[in-house]
Scaffold this motif. Structure first.
Motif, PDB file in Angstrom:
ATOM      1  N   GLU A 271       0.844  -1.186   0.000  1.00 34.50           N
ATOM      2  CA  GLU A 271       0.000   0.000   0.000  1.00 34.50           C
ATOM      3  C   GLU A 271       0.883   1.240   0.000  1.00 34.50           C
ATOM      4  O   GLU A 271       1.595   1.494   0.978  1.00 34.50           O
ATOM      5  N   PRO A 272       0.882   2.028  -1.071  1.00 35.01           N
ATOM      6  CA  PRO A 272       1.772   3.195  -1.151  1.00 35.01           C
ATOM      7  C   PRO A 272       1.625   4.174   0.011  1.00 35.01           C
ATOM      8  O   PRO A 272       2.608   4.797   0.412  1.00 35.01           O
ATOM      9  N   ALA A 273       0.431   4.303   0.565  1.00 33.13           N
ATOM     10  CA  ALA A 273       0.234   5.233   1.666  1.00 33.13           C
ATOM     11  C   ALA A 273       0.788   4.703   2.982  1.00 33.13           C
ATOM     12  O   ALA A 273       0.930   5.457   3.946  1.00 33.13           O
ATOM     13  N   ALA A 274       1.109   3.399   3.018  1.00 36.07           N
ATOM     14  CA  ALA A 274       1.545   2.775   4.265  1.00 36.07           C
ATOM     15  C   ALA A 274       3.038   2.499   4.311  1.00 36.07           C
ATOM     16  O   ALA A 274       3.546   2.069   5.347  1.00 36.07           O
ATOM     17  N   LEU A 275       3.739   2.738   3.207  1.00 33.96           N
ATOM     18  CA  LEU A 275       5.169   2.434   3.139  1.00 33.96           C
ATOM     19  C   LEU A 275       5.958   3.675   2.742  1.00 33.96           C
ATOM     20  O   LEU A 275       5.490   4.502   1.956  1.00 33.96           O
ATOM     21  N   SER A 276       7.155   3.781   3.277  1.00 30.86           N
ATOM     22  CA  SER A 276       8.049   4.862   2.874  1.00 30.86           C
ATOM     23  C   SER A 276       8.562   4.613   1.454  1.00 30.86           C
ATOM     24  O   SER A 276       8.503   3.482   0.942  1.00 30.86           O
ATOM     25  N   ARG A 277       9.079   5.663   0.828  1.00 31.21           N
ATOM     26  CA  ARG A 277       9.681   5.505  -0.498  1.00 31.21           C
ATOM     27  C   ARG A 277      10.815   4.483  -0.449  1.00 31.21           C
ATOM     28  O   ARG A 277      10.955   3.653  -1.363  1.00 31.21           O
ATOM     29  N   ALA A 278      11.620   4.463   0.620  1.00 34.15           N
ATOM     30  CA  ALA A 278      12.750   3.540   0.715  1.00 34.15           C
ATOM     31  C   ALA A 278      12.289   2.091   0.765  1.00 34.15           C
ATOM     32  O   ALA A 278      12.852   1.224   0.080  1.00 34.15           O
ATOM     33  N   LEU A 279      11.264   1.787   1.574  1.00 32.31           N
ATOM     34  CA  LEU A 279      10.784   0.409   1.674  1.00 32.31           C
ATOM     35  C   LEU A 279      10.077  -0.028   0.394  1.00 32.31           C
ATOM     36  O   LEU A 279      10.234  -1.164  -0.054  1.00 32.31           O
ATOM     37  N   PHE A 280       9.295   0.881  -0.184  1.00 31.02           N
ATOM     38  CA  PHE A 280       8.608   0.541  -1.430  1.00 31.02           C
ATOM     39  C   PHE A 280       9.626   0.291  -2.537  1.00 31.02           C
ATOM     40  O   PHE A 280       9.469  -0.636  -3.350  1.00 31.02           O
TER      41      PHE A 280
END
Length: 324
Positions: A271-280
């Motif tokens: 879920e893009p709203a639930a993850l940081s850019r680094a983790l995604f």
């Protein structure tokens, strides 16, 4: 201690070192928390505005802060003399911060955000707006580079387990529910970033976040394993033993992204709203993983209260009523 103008200038020094012309600091932490620990309260540190929500945008010659109607008076007072312009959200003529940044930068400019704390959804929104002018977005460890003084350490309070008699279901039972929900979504892997989701899944609690009994931790669920990323020194031995018995291996907090990069197979629900850019990015850059965008299934699972939870809610309301 540096003044706000001095802090803004130190931020601009980092921009120049990267060849960047601007940066964006939302109110966020690595877990997309509503209440942000002081260690990650960069927007408050660099702007001097201490409200619970807001976004700071800085270019090489301008700075602006977006605040909602709850904070117009407070923000105006705290920003006075800082050189930061107050942008009143919801007031006619106030641009969105992405649009303001695009309007104040030249074509092909470079904008920075902090990869560990910037939500993936926010980054994607920025990139859509920036694409019109060819503006690039990069997400290094901006906070670690720019915030080198007066930074409060990350919280690490003692962790403890919610008793099964209060939780109503064991962590092992909840883990099985999550794996079933993933299968129903044609996925088998989940990176859990939200603290409330990890708290529900593991029944683990701590006092890291104001107003909420959460522990700073990530969880990685696959068909074969479940890993809890948390500083083991803060987890008592008996709690570690119980978590292990429930199917959770404990790994250092800072290894979450590396573990995602090391996955050898799977379809991850992200879920893009639930993850940081680094983790995604760690998910997206792993060629062994298929990334399927979707909602964190724990949100709905924890919304359905079991009988024990419902009874505890009733008792809590009675106690609250007596206190009032």
């Amino acid at each position: 201690m540096k003044t706000v103008p001095e802090r803004i200038e130190s931020l601009r020094s980092v921009l120049r070192a990267h060849g960047a012309q601007g940066c964006i600091l939302p109110t966020s932490d690595p877990h997309m928390s509503e209440y942000v620990p002081a260690h990650w309260a960069a927007r408050a540190y660099f702007s001097g505005f201490t409200g619970s929500a807001g976004t700071l945008c800085v270019t090489l010659d301008k700075a602006a802060l977006w605040a909602d109607g709850r904070y117009f008076v407070q923000a105006a007072h705290q920003l006075e003399g800082s050189g930061i312009e107050l942008m009143r959200i919801g007031v006619a003529g106030t641009p969105k911060f992405a649009d303001w940044m695009a309007e104040n930068l030249a074509d092909g400019a470079l904008v920075l955000a902090d990869g560990a704390t910037a939500p993936e959804a926010t980054c994607e929104q920025l990139e859509r707006v920036f694409a019109k002018k060819g503006i690039r977005l990069e997400c290094p460890d901006l906070l670690d580079e720019a915030w080198t003084e007066d930074r409060t350490p990350a919280p690490a309070t003692k962790a403890w387990l919610l008793d099964d008699a209060v939780a109503g279901r064991t962590a092992a039972e909840k883990l099985a529910d999550v794996r079933k929900a993933l299968a129903d979504a044609d996925a088998d892997t989940l990176v859990v970033s939200r603290l409330e989701s990890t708290a529900w899944l593991t029944n683990l609690r701590a006092d890291d976040i104001p107003h909420t009994p959460f522990a700073l931790a990530f969880t990685l669920v696959t068909p074969e394993s479940a890993e809890l990323f948390i500083d083991a020194a803060r987890v008592p031995a008996d709690v570690q033993e119980k978590l292990t018995a429930q199917g959770f291996a404990i790994r250092p907090y800072g290894e979450a992204a590396a573990a995602v990069r090391a996955l050898e197979k799977g379809t991850a629900l992200a879920e893009p709203a639930a993850l940081s850019r680094a983790l995604f990015a760690a998910l997206r850059e792993n060629s062994n993983i298929t990334v399927r965008t979707g909602r964190d299934p724990i949100l709905l699972l924890k919304a359905v209260k079991n009988e024990t939870e419902r009874e505890c809610l009733k008792r809590a309301q009675v106690r609250d009523g007596l206190a009032m």
